[in-house]
Each structure stands twice: as C-alpha cells, then as structure tokens.
Design an enzyme around this catalytic site. Structure first.
Site, PDB file in Angstrom:
ATOM      1  N   ALA A 205     -47.871  40.771 -53.180  1.00 32.70           N
ATOM      2  CA  ALA A 205     -46.712  41.653 -53.330  1.00 32.70           C
ATOM      3  C   ALA A 205     -46.950  42.989 -52.632  1.00 32.70           C
ATOM      4  O   ALA A 205     -46.139  43.444 -51.814  1.00 32.70           O
ATOM      5  CB  ALA A 205     -46.412  41.874 -54.815  1.00 32.70           C
TER       6      ALA A 205
ATOM      7  N   ARG B 140     -43.596  23.716 -67.023  1.00 30.85           N
ATOM      8  CA  ARG B 140     -44.955  23.891 -67.552  1.00 30.85           C
ATOM      9  C   ARG B 140     -45.004  24.068 -69.064  1.00 30.85           C
ATOM     10  O   ARG B 140     -45.919  23.590 -69.729  1.00 30.85           O
ATOM     11  CB  ARG B 140     -45.607  25.098 -66.882  1.00 30.85           C
ATOM     12  CG  ARG B 140     -45.975  24.810 -65.468  1.00 30.85           C
ATOM     13  CD  ARG B 140     -46.550  26.007 -64.779  1.00 30.85           C
ATOM     14  NE  ARG B 140     -46.910  25.623 -63.423  1.00 30.85           N
ATOM     15  CZ  ARG B 140     -47.321  26.474 -62.502  1.00 30.85           C
ATOM     16  NH1 ARG B 140     -47.428  27.757 -62.780  1.00 30.85           N
ATOM     17  NH2 ARG B 140     -47.638  26.046 -61.305  1.00 30.85           N
TER      18      ARG B 140
ATOM     19  N   HIS C  66     -50.668  27.206 -68.453  1.00 22.68           N
ATOM     20  CA  HIS C  66     -50.658  26.154 -67.431  1.00 22.68           C
ATOM     21  C   HIS C  66     -51.279  24.905 -68.051  1.00 22.68           C
ATOM     22  O   HIS C  66     -52.325  24.987 -68.685  1.00 22.68           O
ATOM     23  CB  HIS C  66     -51.466  26.605 -66.211  1.00 22.68           C
ATOM     24  CG  HIS C  66     -51.246  25.757 -65.010  1.00 22.68           C
ATOM     25  ND1 HIS C  66     -51.676  24.440 -64.935  1.00 22.68           N
ATOM     26  CD2 HIS C  66     -50.629  26.009 -63.838  1.00 22.68           C
ATOM     27  CE1 HIS C  66     -51.327  23.937 -63.762  1.00 22.68           C
ATOM     28  NE2 HIS C  66     -50.693  24.871 -63.072  1.00 22.68           N
TER      29      HIS C  66
ATOM     30  N   GLY D  72     -52.055  48.186 -55.470  1.00 24.09           N
ATOM     31  CA  GLY D  72     -52.262  46.736 -55.470  1.00 24.09           C
ATOM     32  C   GLY D  72     -52.148  46.157 -54.075  1.00 24.09           C
ATOM     33  O   GLY D  72     -51.219  46.482 -53.329  1.00 24.09           O
TER      34      GLY D  72
ATOM     35  N   ARG E   9     -41.864  30.531 -65.894  1.00 23.46           N
ATOM     36  CA  ARG E   9     -41.813  30.504 -64.426  1.00 23.46           C
ATOM     37  C   ARG E   9     -42.028  29.092 -63.896  1.00 23.46           C
ATOM     38  O   ARG E   9     -42.881  28.356 -64.391  1.00 23.46           O
ATOM     39  CB  ARG E   9     -42.903  31.412 -63.859  1.00 23.46           C
ATOM     40  CG  ARG E   9     -43.050  31.318 -62.356  1.00 23.46           C
ATOM     41  CD  ARG E   9     -44.104  32.271 -61.828  1.00 23.46           C
ATOM     42  NE  ARG E   9     -45.462  31.873 -62.104  1.00 23.46           N
ATOM     43  CZ  ARG E   9     -46.193  31.063 -61.341  1.00 23.46           C
ATOM     44  NH1 ARG E   9     -45.686  30.519 -60.255  1.00 23.46           N
ATOM     45  NH2 ARG E   9     -47.450  30.786 -61.659  1.00 23.46           N
TER      46      ARG E   9
ATOM     47  N   LEU F 103     -45.453  33.129 -55.701  1.00 22.25           N
ATOM     48  CA  LEU F 103     -45.748  33.580 -54.329  1.00 22.25           C
ATOM     49  C   LEU F 103     -44.455  33.942 -53.608  1.00 22.25           C
ATOM     50  O   LEU F 103     -44.393  34.887 -52.822  1.00 22.25           O
ATOM     51  CB  LEU F 103     -46.510  32.494 -53.561  1.00 22.25           C
ATOM     52  CG  LEU F 103     -47.931  32.175 -54.051  1.00 22.25           C
ATOM     53  CD1 LEU F 103     -48.607  31.176 -53.106  1.00 22.25           C
ATOM     54  CD2 LEU F 103     -48.789  33.423 -54.170  1.00 22.25           C
TER      55      LEU F 103
HETATM   56  C1  LIG Z   1     -55.502  29.998 -60.168  1.00 24.96           C
HETATM   57  C2  LIG Z   1     -54.088  30.374 -59.877  1.00 24.96           C
HETATM   58  C3  LIG Z   1     -53.336  29.629 -58.995  1.00 24.96           C
HETATM   59  C4  LIG Z   1     -52.026  29.988 -58.702  1.00 24.96           C
HETATM   60  N1  LIG Z   1     -51.306  29.235 -57.810  1.00 24.96           N
HETATM   61  C5  LIG Z   1     -50.034  29.613 -57.497  1.00 24.96           C
HETATM   62  C6  LIG Z   1     -49.275  28.872 -56.541  1.00 24.96           C
HETATM   63  O1  LIG Z   1     -49.729  27.882 -55.957  1.00 24.96           O
HETATM   64  N2  LIG Z   1     -48.011  29.293 -56.270  1.00 24.96           N
HETATM   65  C7  LIG Z   1     -47.455  30.377 -56.876  1.00 24.96           C
HETATM   66  O2  LIG Z   1     -46.307  30.703 -56.592  1.00 24.96           O
HETATM   67  N3  LIG Z   1     -48.171  31.103 -57.776  1.00 24.96           N
HETATM   68  C8  LIG Z   1     -49.439  30.748 -58.093  1.00 24.96           C
HETATM   69  N4  LIG Z   1     -50.154  31.488 -59.002  1.00 24.96           N
HETATM   70  C9  LIG Z   1     -49.614  32.767 -59.487  1.00 24.96           C
HETATM   71  C10 LIG Z   1     -49.788  33.832 -58.404  1.00 24.96           C
HETATM   72  O3  LIG Z   1     -50.982  33.609 -57.703  1.00 24.96           O
HETATM   73  C11 LIG Z   1     -49.824  35.248 -58.969  1.00 24.96           C
HETATM   74  O4  LIG Z   1     -48.752  35.425 -59.845  1.00 24.96           O
HETATM   75  C12 LIG Z   1     -49.698  36.242 -57.842  1.00 24.96           C
HETATM   76  O5  LIG Z   1     -50.679  35.996 -56.852  1.00 24.96           O
HETATM   77  C13 LIG Z   1     -49.773  37.693 -58.299  1.00 24.96           C
HETATM   78  O6  LIG Z   1     -49.728  38.496 -57.147  1.00 24.96           O
HETATM   79  P1  LIG Z   1     -49.558  40.074 -57.220  1.00 24.96           P
HETATM   80  O7  LIG Z   1     -49.475  40.566 -55.820  1.00 24.96           O
HETATM   81  O8  LIG Z   1     -48.461  40.427 -58.136  1.00 24.96           O
HETATM   82  O9  LIG Z   1     -50.894  40.580 -57.909  1.00 24.96           O
HETATM   83  P2  LIG Z   1     -52.430  40.255 -57.637  1.00 24.96           P
HETATM   84  O10 LIG Z   1     -52.659  39.295 -56.545  1.00 24.96           O
HETATM   85  O11 LIG Z   1     -53.016  39.956 -58.974  1.00 24.96           O
HETATM   86  O12 LIG Z   1     -52.975  41.632 -57.121  1.00 24.96           O
HETATM   87  C14 LIG Z   1     -53.054  42.772 -57.949  1.00 24.96           C
HETATM   88  C15 LIG Z   1     -53.625  43.889 -57.127  1.00 24.96           C
HETATM   89  O13 LIG Z   1     -53.561  45.087 -57.865  1.00 24.96           O
HETATM   90  C16 LIG Z   1     -54.799  45.759 -57.783  1.00 24.96           C
HETATM   91  N5  LIG Z   1     -54.921  46.596 -58.979  1.00 24.96           N
HETATM   92  C17 LIG Z   1     -54.693  46.249 -60.266  1.00 24.96           C
HETATM   93  N6  LIG Z   1     -54.891  47.301 -61.071  1.00 24.96           N
HETATM   94  C18 LIG Z   1     -55.242  48.330 -60.271  1.00 24.96           C
HETATM   95  C19 LIG Z   1     -55.607  49.682 -60.499  1.00 24.96           C
HETATM   96  N7  LIG Z   1     -55.627  50.222 -61.727  1.00 24.96           N
HETATM   97  N8  LIG Z   1     -55.944  50.453 -59.449  1.00 24.96           N
HETATM   98  C20 LIG Z   1     -55.953  49.944 -58.188  1.00 24.96           C
HETATM   99  N9  LIG Z   1     -55.612  48.666 -57.915  1.00 24.96           N
HETATM  100  C21 LIG Z   1     -55.271  47.887 -58.943  1.00 24.96           C
HETATM  101  C22 LIG Z   1     -55.814  44.650 -57.677  1.00 24.96           C
HETATM  102  O14 LIG Z   1     -57.028  45.126 -57.133  1.00 24.96           O
HETATM  103  C23 LIG Z   1     -55.074  43.718 -56.724  1.00 24.96           C
HETATM  104  O15 LIG Z   1     -55.229  44.172 -55.397  1.00 24.96           O
HETATM  105  C24 LIG Z   1     -51.459  31.113 -59.323  1.00 24.96           C
HETATM  106  C25 LIG Z   1     -52.204  31.851 -60.233  1.00 24.96           C
HETATM  107  C26 LIG Z   1     -53.501  31.468 -60.529  1.00 24.96           C
HETATM  108  C27 LIG Z   1     -54.237  32.219 -61.572  1.00 24.96           C
END
Ligand SMILES: Cc1cc2nc3c(=O)[nH]c(=O)nc-3n(C[C@H](O)[C@H](O)[C@H](O)COP(=O)(O)OP(=O)(O)OC[C@H]3O[C@@H](n4cnc5c(N)ncnc54)[C@H](O)[C@@H]3O)c2cc1C
Length: 589
Positions: free
Chosen positions: A20, A289, A245, A16, A397, A403
């Site tokens: 994160a 929320r 949301h 990923g 949450r 973030l």
């Molecule tokens: C529209 C929207 C707005 C938001 N705004 C906010 C905000 O303002 N503030 C806040 O705190 N939160 C916000 N959130 C929530 C927040 O954005 C997400 O919870 C957060 O970005 C998730 O990050 P992550 O790094 O865990 O995963 P993600 O950003 O979802 O990344 C997952 C990664 O895993 C990879 N991956 C998945 N499965 C596989 C696999 N099998 N093989 C290889 N790679 C894989 C994907 O390609 C990607 O790179 C928002 C969410 C949405 C939907």
C-alpha cells in the site's frame, strides 16, 4: 520537552513500505511531490512480501468475467457490511491496476496463451454467484506478494522516493485546528527523533494480527497506525471482524495458501471424509474463509480432528499431478518439506485455522481519508492497506482482495496527494505544544520503573485474545476477556519495566511502543465483539447465532475516553459509483 529532535519537510510522509505505502509513494513521487516512506524494517521485508496466492481482477483470461461479478462476490463475502462505493471503485479499477503492475515489470505466471495466469479462490463465482467458479486471482506462482513488493520498491526508487528504514513512527502530529501536519519518528540506528512535516500523511502500517498467539502475521504486524489513531482520540472501525485463515501449518502459524485449494487441494478429517460437503455443499473447500474455518473448528471440537490429539485436519494435494503442484505451488512444497518434513505430493499437510487478516482498522471513507466519529474527514490524513477500514472487506475478506486493495487505494491516495498539493508549497505553522503529547508518551515508556517486561505482557495479551476473541464467541467469554485485558493494560501503565533507557537500537523500548499499540487495539476489538450482538462474517456469537440486519447492518466504531473504550456505530454506505447496489441476501455457499 525532554527530547531534542530534528525537523525535516516533505510534501508527503508515508508510514509503511508494504504494497500500500509503496504504491502510493510511486504515484505521488511521479507527480513531482517530495515523498518520504518510513518503515520499521527494510522496505522489502514488509509483511506484503509474505503474500502467496494472488491478486484479484476480473481479467477474464481463463473464463469470461466481469468486475460487477467481482463486486457482488466481495460484498457477499463481507456479509453485506462492505461500503459499496469503495467496493465498486476497487473492482472496476482492478483490471487496469494489474496491467499497470505488469507494465512495471511484475513477473506474472503465464497461461498457455501467454496471458496472465489466473486461479480460482474462495467465495468467487461468475454470474453474481450463480455461475461457474471464477478464475480471478492473478498469480506469480505462490509468491505473489514477494514479486509485487520488489516491483513496487524498484519503481519507487526510480521515482525518487526517500526511504527511512528501521525507523519507528511514534505518533501523528496535529495542529490546533485538528489537521494532521506530519509524524514524529525515532531512527533506531542513531537514536535521532525526527519531526517529519508533511502536507499529507498517509498511514500504511498494516494489520494487528500479532494481538493473537496463533497468527500468520509476522512479528512486526502490531497495527501501529491504529494505536496512533486511538491516542489521537479518533475511532477505529469494525474491530471485531478478524479473519481466521483455514490452513496454517499445524504447530507453526505458517500459511498454506488458499491457492492450494484453488488448484484442487481438499480438506479431510480423521475419517478421511471431505467434511466441507456437510457445511458448504456447493463451494466445498472454496467457500469463504470464515465458513471453512468455522467448519474446521467444529470438526476438531467434535472429535474428528487428525493425529493423536485430534487437534488438526489434513489438506490433501497428493491426488494432484506432482509436476503441476511443483510448478504452481513451489512455496507450499518448500514450507511442507522444511517445517513439517512432508512431501506434499505424497502425504497430506496437517493444518489448523490461524488469525490471518484484520478487517477492522482505521475508519476512513472511499477516498481513503481518515474520518472522525461523526464521519468528517481529518484534514491532511489518509490511510490505506490493511491498516484501513474503508470498508471494502466488510465482515470477511475474500482471498486475493487485499493485494488488490493495496494497489488500487494506494494509487488513489497518491493521486489525491497530487491533486491537492503543489510541489514544495510552504508548510502551515505548527504551535510549540504540538509535540507535547507524543514526546510525553515516549518519555513515560522510556522512564518506566516497574517489574513487568513488555514481552511478558505481550504474551499475556496474546493468550487472552486467543481464548476470548477466537472463532467462537459469547457474552461470558468476551466479558471475561474485557476484564483480563483491562488488568493487563493497568499493569502496563503502572508496572512496566524498561531495562534500557538509550535511544540506540533499544529493543525493549520498541517492544513497549508496539505493545501499547497492540493493547489499545485488542481492547477495542474485544469490546466491539461484546457490543455486536449478532453473527456476521468472521464474527460468530454462539449466543446470537444469526445475522440481524435490522439492528446491526452498521459499522461499529471504537475509541478511547478516560482510558476506557467507547463504542458507537456508523451507517454502511449502500451506494456505488455505478448504479449497481446489492441488497442483503441469505449467505449460502
Ligand atoms: C502469509 C500471508 C499470505 C497472504 N497472501 C495474500 C494473497 O495471496 N493475496 C492477498 O490479497 N492478500 C494476502 N495476504 C494479506 C496481505 O498480504 C496483507 O493484507 C497486505 O500485504 C498488507 O499490506 P500493507 O501494505 O497494508 O501492510 P504491510 O505489508 O504489513 O506493511 C506495513 C508497513 O508498515 C511499516 N510500519 C508499521 N508500523 C510502523 C511504524 N510504527 N513506524 C514505521 N513503519 C511502520 C512496516 O515496517 C511495513 O513497512 C496474506 C497475508 C499473509 C499473512
């Protein structure tokens, strides 16, 4: 084994490249470790790019603030289900995490004094919930995730992180002693299967919002890490807690950030009434929320929705200064204009609640180590971000805490790798049969000869989740949902159709792999929801409408045995690194 594969070795493999994964990669690589990051999509297309409103930290740039107030708000927002050691760790480290991002070059919006701009967000106040609104969300206009992801990607490239883009992680690889030794992945562009050996594997695969029809999550949010964990016989935690949301753009699922309400937008029903005064008289539209989404659902159910069908509500920004809205909420303006033909400074935006965030995920401790159902850490395996349930967000949450969770626990996971791995140290032996199960899983899907396409089954599953695991739940609805999901899972096992058997850009196979992951998690979520006979945070049972701390102040666990979901519990950690612990109270906004 039916497939040839290549083996590559790294100190750390991260599945990923969202916020994160990239944050962990930067720290591990800067410590001299060799790091590979895998992603299904090019790194900067990861779902984090869509985050809009901001990232929380008690910087106190606008009004005095303290990390302990932030901790209290997070625990109250989560309806006391959060593990308090993890929350304390996150909130205390938040200000330093933001300053680090600023020093990396993240282009935060500035206030009049040139400091990082902070806006108000739902469920957050000063003075342990009793004071004024807290201005805690540090923002880059309403494109905070975009700025965060690009900043971290640039930093990771500079630190020498290796990237495998458009590469699907299939399954975790374990040695006989139960330690994780890496991951098996499939490179879409050349069809190669790769065994990525690593001393530590970090799951950062994001949430599983795609299990529902109406969702703000992008189509890649299929929670693949959770699927891998369930196939490995390990548990997921708190899967019944799914955040709706309040404001997605009616008919599209596109998010209208809570930042809009933080800047003064409010919700109206068809009578032009600010109905939140009946549900949350003190916090109004900035209640947490789950509270706002439930209020909206009730307004619609009781016939006070807007439009001919009375099936949505209005988010009004037209009372705000137009220049201010354009400056602080440019993406909201763009979305309303492009997808609804509305100038948000002149007319209200039609909105409905949609699935947005999955609080449940892979069970882990405050050190981000994946744990088994007895609470013991699985050697070599960490989880961070939305894929994890560690559990800072509890039953609901708070906006802008995700973030923060990504960068704080991402960095901590990178530090944990740096502490426990010597660069390029030798890898443990791996038995010949370690890949047997992962390869058999791939072969079973690739060779499927039935009649049901993965996309048709995915739509069916999404429909079931939408109806049976929505904002309001009860035993009859959930039991029916469990039966329907079992039927779909049976069809998936017995009657899947695979149109293409190649390994080059095989979208059919990709869809089947994702559906497998989604279905397992949907089943875990539905059964966990049926098992939890109380209402807490985002999980609202019409037949059990109150919180029951005596029976249910526990995390729920779900795992698979003999293709059936089993449920258990784990105690909430009511301890913290500081002396601060917050005991359950009535949750009133
Ligand atoms: C529209 C929207 C707005 C938001 N705004 C906010 C905000 O303002 N503030 C806040 O705190 N939160 C916000 N959130 C929530 C927040 O954005 C997400 O919870 C957060 O970005 C998730 O990050 P992550 O790094 O865990 O995963 P993600 O950003 O979802 O990344 C997952 C990664 O895993 C990879 N991956 C998945 N499965 C596989 C696999 N099998 N093989 C290889 N790679 C894989 C994907 O390609 C990607 O790179 C928002 C969410 C949405 C939907």
């Amino acid at each position: 084994m039916s497939f040839p594969f290549e083996t590559y070795t790294y100190d750390v493999a991260i599945i990923g490249t969202g916020g994160a994964g990239l944050r962990a990669a930067c720290t591990a690589a800067e410590a001299g470790l060799s790091v590979i990051c895998l992603s299904k999509v090019p790194p900067t297309r990861s779902h984090t790019v869509a985050a809009q409103g901001g990232i929380n930290a008690a910087l106190g740039n606008r009004l005095p603030d303290r990390w302990q107030w932030h901790m209290y708000d997070t625990i109250r927002g989560g309806d006391w289900l959060s593990d308090q050691d993890a929350v304390g760790f996150m909130c205390e480290r938040a200000p330093a995490a933001i300053l680090e991002l600023e020093h990396m070059g993240m282009p935060f919006t500035r206030d009049e004094a040139g400091q990082i701009y902070q806006r108000a967000y739902g469920g957050q106040r000063t003075e342990f919930g009793k004071g004024a609104l807290a201005y805690r969300a540090c923002a880059v206009a309403d494109r905070t995730g975009h700025a965060l992801l690009h900043t971290l990607y640039a930093k990771a490239l500079a630190a020498g992180v290796a990237f495998a883009s458009e590469c699907m992680a299939l399954d975790l690889v374990f040695s006989e002693d139960g330690a994780c030794r890496g991951v098996l992945s499939w490179v879409l562009e050349n069809g190669e299967l790769q065994l990525l050996r690593a001393h530590k594997t970090i799951i950062a695969t994001g949430g599983f919002g795609q299990a529902w029809v109406a969702t703000t999550s992008s189509s890649i949010c299929t929670g693949d890490g959770g699927g891998m964990i369930l196939r490995a016989g390990l548990p997921l935690q708190d899967m019944e807690f799914v955040q709706f949301h309040p404001t997605s753009l009616y008919g599209t699922g596109i998010l209208i950030t809570e930042g809009a309400r933080g800047e003064g937008a409010y919700l109206l029903n068809r009578e032009g009434e600010r109905f939140m005064q009946r549900y949350a008289p003190s916090f109004m539209e900035l209640a947490s929320r789950d509270v706002v989404a439930r209020a909206m659902a009730i307004e619609i159910q009781e016939g006070r929705g807007c439009g001919d069908k009375r099936d949505h509500l209005h988010l009004s920004l037209d009372h705000l200064d137009a220049a201010y809205v354009r400056e602080k909420l440019p993406a909201v303006m763009d979305i309303a204009r492009t997808f609804a033909g509305i100038d948000a400074t002149r007319a209200p935006i039609p909105v409905v609640p949609a699935v947005h965030y999955t609080m449940g995920g892979i069970a882990s401790n405050a050190q981000s180590e994946v744990i088994d159902r007895h609470g013991d850490a699985v050697p070599g395996l960490l989880v961070i971000g939305e894929a994890a349930c560690n559990s800072v967000h509890g039953a609901n949450r708070l906006g802008c805490n995700s973030l923060l969770d990504l960068v704080v626990f991402g960095q901590a996971a990178g530090e944990a790798c740096a502490r426990s791995i010597r660069p390029r140290m030798p890898h443990a032996m791996l038995g010949r049969d370690a890949l047997e199960k992962p390869l058999a899983h791939l072969a079973r899907l690739r060779e499927a000869k039935g009649s049901a396409s993965p996309s048709a089954l995915r739509r069916k599953m999404q429909g079931v989740m939408q109806v049976h695991a929505g904002i309001f739940r009860n035993a009859a609805l959930l039991e029916e949902g469990v039966d329907k999901l079992r039927g779909i899972a049976e069809r998936f096992r017995q009657d899947l159709r695979m149109d293409d058997r190649s390994l080059l850009w095989n979208h059919s196979l990709l869809a089947a792999l994702e559906l497998d992951n989604l279905l397992l998690q949907a089943m875990a979520a539905m059964e966990s929801a049926l098992t939890r006979t109380e209402s807490r945070g985002a999980h609202w049972r019409q037949d059990f409408p109150t919180r029951n701390d005596e029976a249910w102040l526990v995390h729920s666990l779900a795992w698979f045995e003999d293709e059936r979901v089993r449920c258990g519990t784990r105690n909430v950690r009511m301890v913290s690194g500081s002396d601060q612990v917050f005991l359950p109270e009535a949750r009133v906004y």
